[in-house]
Design a protein around this motif. Structure first.
Motif, PDB file in Angstrom:
ATOM      1  N   VAL A 157       8.232   7.489   8.911  1.00 46.85           N
ATOM      2  CA  VAL A 157       8.795   8.708   8.333  1.00 46.85           C
ATOM      3  C   VAL A 157       8.882   9.809   9.370  1.00 46.85           C
ATOM      4  CG1 VAL A 157       8.461  10.496   6.577  1.00 46.85           C
ATOM      5  CG2 VAL A 157       7.964   8.112   6.026  1.00 46.85           C
ATOM      6  N   THR A 158       7.827   9.987  10.153  1.00 45.13           N
ATOM      7  CA  THR A 158       7.829  11.071  11.152  1.00 45.13           C
ATOM      8  C   THR A 158       8.937  10.860  12.180  1.00 45.13           C
ATOM      9  OG1 THR A 158       6.129   9.862  12.405  1.00 45.13           O
ATOM     10  CG2 THR A 158       5.381  11.598  10.909  1.00 45.13           C
ATOM     11  N   GLU A 159       9.187   9.609  12.540  1.00 46.77           N
ATOM     12  CA  GLU A 159      10.250   9.307  13.505  1.00 46.77           C
ATOM     13  C   GLU A 159      11.611   9.681  12.932  1.00 46.77           C
ATOM     14  OE1 GLU A 159      12.282   5.213  14.966  1.00 46.77           O
ATOM     15  OE2 GLU A 159      10.127   5.386  15.400  1.00 46.77           O
ATOM     16  N   VAL A 160      11.841   9.341  11.652  1.00 46.82           N
ATOM     17  CA  VAL A 160      13.115   9.660  11.008  1.00 46.82           C
ATOM     18  C   VAL A 160      13.287  11.169  10.882  1.00 46.82           C
ATOM     19  CG1 VAL A 160      14.447   9.454   8.862  1.00 46.82           C
ATOM     20  CG2 VAL A 160      13.207   7.465   9.769  1.00 46.82           C
ATOM     21  N   LEU A 161      12.210  11.880  10.519  1.00 45.16           N
ATOM     22  CA  LEU A 161      12.304  13.338  10.385  1.00 45.16           C
ATOM     23  C   LEU A 161      12.624  14.007  11.714  1.00 45.16           C
ATOM     24  CD1 LEU A 161       9.307  14.059   7.959  1.00 45.16           C
ATOM     25  CD2 LEU A 161      11.734  13.920   7.402  1.00 45.16           C
ATOM     26  N   PHE A 178      12.999   1.876   1.704  1.00 48.58           N
ATOM     27  CA  PHE A 178      14.311   1.730   1.091  1.00 48.58           C
ATOM     28  C   PHE A 178      15.367   2.239   2.064  1.00 48.58           C
ATOM     29  CE2 PHE A 178      13.417   6.129   0.584  1.00 48.58           C
ATOM     30  CZ  PHE A 178      14.633   6.779   0.538  1.00 48.58           C
ATOM     31  N   GLY A 179      16.612   1.898   1.786  1.00 47.76           N
ATOM     32  CA  GLY A 179      17.746   2.488   2.471  1.00 47.76           C
ATOM     33  C   GLY A 179      17.888   2.132   3.943  1.00 47.76           C
ATOM     34  N   LYS A 180      18.682   2.938   4.636  1.00 50.04           N
ATOM     35  CA  LYS A 180      19.033   2.625   6.026  1.00 50.04           C
ATOM     36  C   LYS A 180      17.862   2.760   6.985  1.00 50.04           C
ATOM     37  CE  LYS A 180      20.805   7.324   7.027  1.00 50.04           C
ATOM     38  NZ  LYS A 180      21.987   8.077   7.491  1.00 50.04           N
ATOM     39  N   TYR A 181      16.806   3.480   6.564  1.00 49.66           N
ATOM     40  CA  TYR A 181      15.645   3.642   7.434  1.00 49.66           C
ATOM     41  C   TYR A 181      14.449   2.817   6.955  1.00 49.66           C
ATOM     42  CZ  TYR A 181      18.120   7.555   9.628  1.00 49.66           C
ATOM     43  OH  TYR A 181      19.027   8.326  10.299  1.00 49.66           O
ATOM     44  N   LYS A 182      14.723   1.795   6.169  1.00 53.43           N
ATOM     45  CA  LYS A 182      13.624   0.963   5.662  1.00 53.43           C
ATOM     46  C   LYS A 182      12.826   0.376   6.822  1.00 53.43           C
ATOM     47  CE  LYS A 182      12.522  -2.781   2.456  1.00 53.43           C
ATOM     48  NZ  LYS A 182      13.043  -3.723   1.433  1.00 53.43           N
ATOM     49  N   GLY A 183      11.500   0.556   6.755  1.00 55.60           N
ATOM     50  CA  GLY A 183      10.622   0.055   7.814  1.00 55.60           C
ATOM     51  C   GLY A 183      10.408   1.020   8.957  1.00 55.60           C
ATOM     52  N   LYS A 230       0.869  -1.162   0.000  1.00 52.47           N
ATOM     53  CA  LYS A 230       0.000   0.000   0.000  1.00 52.47           C
ATOM     54  C   LYS A 230       0.912   1.220   0.000  1.00 52.47           C
ATOM     55  CE  LYS A 230      -3.991   2.167   2.181  1.00 52.47           C
ATOM     56  NZ  LYS A 230      -4.929   2.171   3.322  1.00 52.47           N
ATOM     57  N   ASN A 231       1.094   1.806  -1.169  1.00 52.62           N
ATOM     58  CA  ASN A 231       2.057   2.893  -1.327  1.00 52.62           C
ATOM     59  C   ASN A 231       1.485   4.224  -0.873  1.00 52.62           C
ATOM     60  OD1 ASN A 231       3.747   1.018  -2.478  1.00 52.62           O
ATOM     61  ND2 ASN A 231       3.481   1.742  -4.573  1.00 52.62           N
ATOM     62  N   ALA A 232       2.341   5.019  -0.239  1.00 49.26           N
ATOM     63  CA  ALA A 232       1.986   6.405   0.048  1.00 49.26           C
ATOM     64  C   ALA A 232       2.347   7.274  -1.148  1.00 49.26           C
ATOM     65  CB  ALA A 232       2.711   6.897   1.304  1.00 49.26           C
ATOM     66  N   ASP A 233       3.420   6.875  -1.858  1.00 48.38           N
ATOM     67  CA  ASP A 233       3.790   7.546  -3.110  1.00 48.38           C
ATOM     68  C   ASP A 233       3.742   6.508  -4.224  1.00 48.38           C
ATOM     69  OD1 ASP A 233       6.052   6.035  -2.411  1.00 48.38           O
ATOM     70  OD2 ASP A 233       7.379   7.396  -3.495  1.00 48.38           O
ATOM     71  N   PHE A 234       3.718   6.952  -5.463  1.00 49.45           N
ATOM     72  CA  PHE A 234       3.553   6.019  -6.570  1.00 49.45           C
ATOM     73  C   PHE A 234       4.776   5.130  -6.777  1.00 49.45           C
ATOM     74  CE2 PHE A 234       0.537   9.443  -8.043  1.00 49.45           C
ATOM     75  CZ  PHE A 234      -0.601   8.694  -7.773  1.00 49.45           C
ATOM     76  N   ALA A 235       5.962   5.636  -6.465  1.00 50.45           N
ATOM     77  CA  ALA A 235       7.182   4.869  -6.699  1.00 50.45           C
ATOM     78  C   ALA A 235       7.442   3.830  -5.617  1.00 50.45           C
ATOM     79  CB  ALA A 235       8.378   5.822  -6.806  1.00 50.45           C
ATOM     80  N   GLY A 236       6.676   3.855  -4.529  1.00 47.91           N
ATOM     81  CA  GLY A 236       6.837   2.877  -3.462  1.00 47.91           C
ATOM     82  C   GLY A 236       8.027   3.143  -2.561  1.00 47.91           C
ATOM     83  N   ARG A 237       8.523   4.368  -2.568  1.00 49.90           N
ATOM     84  CA  ARG A 237       9.608   4.728  -1.651  1.00 49.90           C
ATOM     85  C   ARG A 237       9.087   4.900  -0.229  1.00 49.90           C
ATOM     86  NH1 ARG A 237      14.716   4.012  -3.793  1.00 49.90           N
ATOM     87  NH2 ARG A 237      14.825   4.832  -5.909  1.00 49.90           N
ATOM     88  N   ILE A 238       7.833   5.305  -0.116  1.00 49.40           N
ATOM     89  CA  ILE A 238       7.168   5.446   1.180  1.00 49.40           C
ATOM     90  C   ILE A 238       5.887   4.624   1.107  1.00 49.40           C
ATOM     91  CG2 ILE A 238       6.126   7.039   2.846  1.00 49.40           C
ATOM     92  CD1 ILE A 238       7.864   9.268   1.614  1.00 49.40           C
ATOM     93  N   ILE A 239       5.710   3.703   2.056  1.00 50.86           N
ATOM     94  CA  ILE A 239       4.527   2.848   2.057  1.00 50.86           C
ATOM     95  C   ILE A 239       3.843   2.917   3.423  1.00 50.86           C
ATOM     96  CG2 ILE A 239       5.557   1.287   0.365  1.00 50.86           C
ATOM     97  CD1 ILE A 239       6.075  -0.691   2.651  1.00 50.86           C
ATOM     98  N   PHE A 240       2.643   2.393   3.477  1.00 51.74           N
ATOM     99  CA  PHE A 240       1.941   2.278   4.756  1.00 51.74           C
ATOM    100  C   PHE A 240       2.222   0.889   5.341  1.00 51.74           C
ATOM    101  CE2 PHE A 240      -0.581   5.414   2.424  1.00 51.74           C
ATOM    102  CZ  PHE A 240      -0.742   6.411   3.386  1.00 51.74           C
ATOM    103  N   ASN A 241       2.567   0.831   6.635  1.00 54.29           N
ATOM    104  CA  ASN A 241       2.748  -0.479   7.257  1.00 54.29           C
ATOM    105  C   ASN A 241       1.394  -1.047   7.678  1.00 54.29           C
ATOM    106  OD1 ASN A 241       2.023   0.836   9.657  1.00 54.29           O
ATOM    107  ND2 ASN A 241       4.095   0.848  10.497  1.00 54.29           N
ATOM    108  N   ASP A 242       1.401  -2.170   8.373  1.00 55.40           N
ATOM    109  CA  ASP A 242       0.141  -2.828   8.699  1.00 55.40           C
ATOM    110  C   ASP A 242      -0.683  -2.061   9.727  1.00 55.40           C
ATOM    111  OD1 ASP A 242       1.764  -3.272  10.874  1.00 55.40           O
ATOM    112  OD2 ASP A 242       1.690  -5.457  10.773  1.00 55.40           O
TER     113      ASP A 242
END
Length: 257
Positions: A218-222, A210-215, A190-202
């Motif tokens: 987003v708000t926590e990383v920011l 993607f990358g070092k913060y996969k999973g 369930k993508n938040a963006d079309f490219a699937g870089r940001i998705i919704f978890n369960d």
């Protein structure tokens, strides 16, 4: 089997300058619109990408710089295409991973306000891979018992995709002839963006995919690594991904205010 449609649906295919969603451009688009009464309308056009088409790409789809030098740019036809697709669900072949994200980029660059987030997306390739795992040419032969002549022509691929979906519904009794169900079935995440870089978890929370913060949310990383936002905004990410990231950042900031 005819499609059970609550809304009109468009099947579309793109021929492009390459496969980089953020940087490549459309050189041909074909849209097959199916109304709820089964009426069909097709719109196919060449697009001047305003950048050179690499020779290796032209060798695949047969469209060269000379073929599109007098064609309209996407900015010139974007609003017309948005109007044609307005109110329609959207289907394609590998469309969730490529065609839809790239089309969204073109709309943003052309400053055409076309909100695709409210659409249902049916990716016929995903259904095919979950059921049989083959290519579009093989799918067309397998499901429709036809050879796909003129493959990598946008209109031929578009119509073949439409025929394959109808044949899939005929073949598999456990597939539901319902666009919302097919949209969920043909989605990997369930993508938040079309490219699937940001998705919704369960839990329905936006997380990096993607990358070092996969999973990680987003708000926590920011909050813990505010420089990550600037890195993404200056990086080679799709414009729509950056838009989604900015919306999350603003929502998070105002939520704390």
């Amino acid at each position: 089997m005819q499609l059970n449609l609550k809304n009109p649906i468009v099947f579309f295919d793109l021929e492009t300058t390459g496969i980089n969603i953020a940087n490549d451009r459309i050189v041909e688009i074909s849209i097959l619109k199916i109304d709820t009464d089964g009426n069909e309308e097709v719109k196919t056009m060449r697009i001047n990408p305003e950048v050179p088409i690499p020779a290796k790409t032209s060798a695949i789809h047969g469209i060269y710089d000379e073929d599109v030098k007098d064609a309209p740019t996407f900015k010139e036809v974007g609003r017309q295409l948005a109007t044609f697709m307005e109110g329609c669900d959207i289907a394609g072949y590998n469309s969730n991973k490529f065609d839809i994200p790239l089309l969204a980029e073109e709309f943003i660059r052309a400053e055409v306000d076309f909100d695709m987030t409210k659409r249902k997306f049916i990716d016929v390739q995903t259904i095919f891979h979950k059921m049989e795992k083959r290519t579009l040419e093989a799918a067309y032969k397998f499901y429709c018992d036809k050879n796909l002549d003129d493959a990598h022509s946008a209109e031929a691929d578009t119509r073949a995709t439409y025929e394959v979906l109808k044949a899939q519904l005929d073949r598999y009794s456990d597939l539901k002839n319902d666009m919302e169900w097919l949209s969920k079935f043909s989605a990997h995440n369930k993508n938040a963006d079309f490219a699937g870089r940001i998705i919704f978890n369960d839990k329905g929370v936006e997380v990096f995919n993607f990358g070092k913060y996969k999973g990680k949310p987003v708000t926590e990383v920011l909050d813990t690594d505010p420089g990550y936002y600037g890195w993404m905004m200056n990086g080679d990410f799709p414009l729509f991904t950056k838009k989604v990231l900015t919306n999350i950042k603003l929502r998070n900031a105002f939520g704390k205010g």
